[in-house]
Design a protein around this motif. Structure first.
Motif, mmCIF file in Angstrom:
data_model
loop_
_atom_site.group_PDB
_atom_site.id
_atom_site.type_symbol
_atom_site.label_atom_id
_atom_site.label_comp_id
_atom_site.label_asym_id
_atom_site.label_seq_id
_atom_site.Cartn_x
_atom_site.Cartn_y
_atom_site.Cartn_z
ATOM 1 N N ALA A 70 -12.338 -31.596 -7.222
ATOM 2 C CA ALA A 70 -10.956 -31.105 -7.175
ATOM 3 C C ALA A 70 -10.003 -32.075 -6.469
ATOM 4 C CB ALA A 70 -10.917 -29.746 -6.477
ATOM 5 N N LEU A 71 -10.538 -33.121 -5.850
ATOM 6 C CA LEU A 71 -9.680 -34.093 -5.176
ATOM 7 C C LEU A 71 -8.791 -34.816 -6.176
ATOM 8 C CD1 LEU A 71 -12.258 -35.798 -2.768
ATOM 9 C CD2 LEU A 71 -10.316 -34.360 -2.086
ATOM 10 N N PRO A 72 -7.618 -35.230 -5.740
ATOM 11 C CA PRO A 72 -6.766 -36.037 -6.624
ATOM 12 C C PRO A 72 -7.406 -37.410 -6.855
ATOM 13 C CG PRO A 72 -5.779 -35.854 -4.449
ATOM 14 C CD PRO A 72 -6.990 -34.972 -4.454
ATOM 15 N N ASP A 73 -7.044 -38.029 -7.942
ATOM 16 C CA ASP A 73 -7.586 -39.340 -8.294
ATOM 17 C C ASP A 73 -6.839 -40.418 -7.514
ATOM 18 O OD1 ASP A 73 -9.039 -41.311 -9.511
ATOM 19 O OD2 ASP A 73 -7.896 -41.267 -11.380
ATOM 20 N N ARG A 74 -7.338 -40.700 -6.312
ATOM 21 C CA ARG A 74 -6.738 -41.726 -5.456
ATOM 22 C C ARG A 74 -7.825 -42.297 -4.554
ATOM 23 N NH1 ARG A 74 -5.548 -40.572 -0.088
ATOM 24 N NH2 ARG A 74 -5.593 -38.408 0.571
ATOM 25 N N THR A 75 -7.474 -43.276 -3.769
ATOM 26 C CA THR A 75 -8.408 -43.873 -2.816
ATOM 27 C C THR A 75 -8.242 -43.186 -1.461
ATOM 28 O OG1 THR A 75 -8.339 -45.980 -3.974
ATOM 29 C CG2 THR A 75 -9.097 -46.023 -1.691
ATOM 30 N N PHE A 76 -9.361 -42.861 -0.841
ATOM 31 C CA PHE A 76 -9.384 -42.193 0.455
ATOM 32 C C PHE A 76 -9.837 -43.193 1.514
ATOM 33 C CE2 PHE A 76 -9.709 -39.007 -2.753
ATOM 34 C CZ PHE A 76 -8.847 -38.019 -2.307
ATOM 35 N N ALA A 77 -9.164 -43.194 2.655
ATOM 36 C CA ALA A 77 -9.429 -44.168 3.710
ATOM 37 C C ALA A 77 -10.684 -43.849 4.518
ATOM 38 C CB ALA A 77 -8.231 -44.267 4.649
ATOM 39 N N ASN A 78 -10.943 -42.533 4.725
ATOM 40 C CA ASN A 78 -12.061 -42.120 5.574
ATOM 41 C C ASN A 78 -12.339 -40.629 5.365
ATOM 42 O OD1 ASN A 78 -10.007 -40.774 7.088
ATOM 43 N ND2 ASN A 78 -9.683 -42.642 8.272
ATOM 44 N N VAL A 79 -13.332 -40.117 6.086
ATOM 45 C CA VAL A 79 -13.695 -38.699 5.950
ATOM 46 C C VAL A 79 -12.529 -37.800 6.338
ATOM 47 C CG1 VAL A 79 -15.209 -36.872 6.802
ATOM 48 C CG2 VAL A 79 -16.167 -39.104 6.266
ATOM 49 N N GLU A 80 -11.799 -38.169 7.379
ATOM 50 C CA GLU A 80 -10.653 -37.349 7.803
ATOM 51 C C GLU A 80 -9.625 -37.238 6.687
ATOM 52 O OE1 GLU A 80 -7.238 -37.106 11.245
ATOM 53 O OE2 GLU A 80 -8.971 -38.375 11.574
ATOM 54 N N ASP A 81 -9.395 -38.322 5.962
ATOM 55 C CA ASP A 81 -8.460 -38.322 4.836
ATOM 56 C C ASP A 81 -8.923 -37.327 3.763
ATOM 57 O OD1 ASP A 81 -6.344 -39.094 3.165
ATOM 58 O OD2 ASP A 81 -7.244 -41.019 2.630
ATOM 59 N N VAL A 82 -10.209 -37.332 3.473
ATOM 60 C CA VAL A 82 -10.773 -36.398 2.482
ATOM 61 C C VAL A 82 -10.647 -34.966 2.992
ATOM 62 C CG1 VAL A 82 -12.858 -35.695 1.236
ATOM 63 C CG2 VAL A 82 -12.389 -38.133 1.597
ATOM 64 N N ALA A 83 -11.033 -34.740 4.234
ATOM 65 C CA ALA A 83 -10.977 -33.391 4.816
ATOM 66 C C ALA A 83 -9.555 -32.848 4.804
ATOM 67 C CB ALA A 83 -11.526 -33.410 6.240
ATOM 68 N N ARG A 84 -8.590 -33.695 5.150
ATOM 69 C CA ARG A 84 -7.186 -33.263 5.151
ATOM 70 C C ARG A 84 -6.760 -32.847 3.740
ATOM 71 N NH1 ARG A 84 -5.007 -37.616 7.314
ATOM 72 N NH2 ARG A 84 -5.435 -36.910 9.406
ATOM 73 N N GLU A 85 -7.155 -33.625 2.746
ATOM 74 C CA GLU A 85 -6.811 -33.312 1.351
ATOM 75 C C GLU A 85 -7.418 -31.980 0.930
ATOM 76 O OE1 GLU A 85 -4.709 -33.693 -1.861
ATOM 77 O OE2 GLU A 85 -4.777 -35.491 -0.624
ATOM 78 N N LEU A 86 -8.588 -31.659 1.478
ATOM 79 C CA LEU A 86 -9.264 -30.407 1.142
ATOM 80 C C LEU A 86 -8.783 -29.241 1.991
ATOM 81 C CD1 LEU A 86 -12.886 -31.755 0.640
ATOM 82 C CD2 LEU A 86 -11.286 -30.992 -1.129
ATOM 83 N N GLY A 87 -7.825 -29.499 2.881
ATOM 84 C CA GLY A 87 -7.277 -28.417 3.697
ATOM 85 C C GLY A 87 -8.072 -28.127 4.941
ATOM 86 N N ALA A 88 -8.940 -29.054 5.330
ATOM 87 C CA ALA A 88 -9.764 -28.834 6.530
ATOM 88 C C ALA A 88 -9.084 -29.336 7.785
ATOM 89 C CB ALA A 88 -11.132 -29.507 6.359
ATOM 90 N N GLY A 89 -7.835 -29.743 7.690
ATOM 91 C CA GLY A 89 -7.082 -30.160 8.869
ATOM 92 C C GLY A 89 -7.436 -31.552 9.322
ATOM 93 N N GLY A 90 -6.725 -31.980 10.319
ATOM 94 C CA GLY A 90 -6.945 -33.301 10.891
ATOM 95 C C GLY A 90 -6.592 -33.258 12.363
ATOM 96 N N GLU A 91 -7.165 -34.192 13.114
ATOM 97 C CA GLU A 91 -6.893 -34.250 14.542
ATOM 98 C C GLU A 91 -5.437 -34.574 14.788
ATOM 99 O OE1 GLU A 91 -9.534 -36.589 16.978
ATOM 100 O OE2 GLU A 91 -11.032 -36.485 15.387
#
Length: 94
Positions: A70-91
């Motif tokens: 379900a992620l958008p077709d883009r490049t992710f920098a790190n796990v936090e970037d992926v988690a943020r996209e999935l709505g899991a928040g970020g520090e």
């Protein structure tokens, strides 16, 4: 995290002691579980396709695979970037 899936951020969650500012304990657990399936040496930066291939090679549960699809077709920098996209928040950093 729900078993086999990614738990989304819910409004009204409060900060808990022992978790980074801006993340609930549940969000930290979700992000850690996600990292278990998509992390590794030289994984990032990674595309959605790369992350999905990594998770499949690690035999990730269906819920994780569905979330990655379900992620958008883009490049992710790190796990936090992926988690943020999935709505899991970020520090929150000051």
């Amino acid at each position: 995290m729900e078993q086999g899936g990614i738990e989304r951020d819910r409004p009204g969650q409060e900060h808990e002691p022992g978790s980074p500012e801006g993340l609930s304990r549940q969000e930290v657990d979700s992000r850690s579980d996600l990292a278990r399936w998509i992390s590794g040496t030289h994984v990032f930066p990674a595309s959605r396709h790369d992350l999905l291939a990594r998770a499949e090679s690690e035999s990730a549960p269906d819920g994780v695979l569905s979330a990655l699809r379900a992620l958008p077709d883009r490049t992710f920098a790190n796990v936090e970037d992926v988690a943020r996209e999935l709505g899991a928040g970020g520090e929150q950093r000051g």
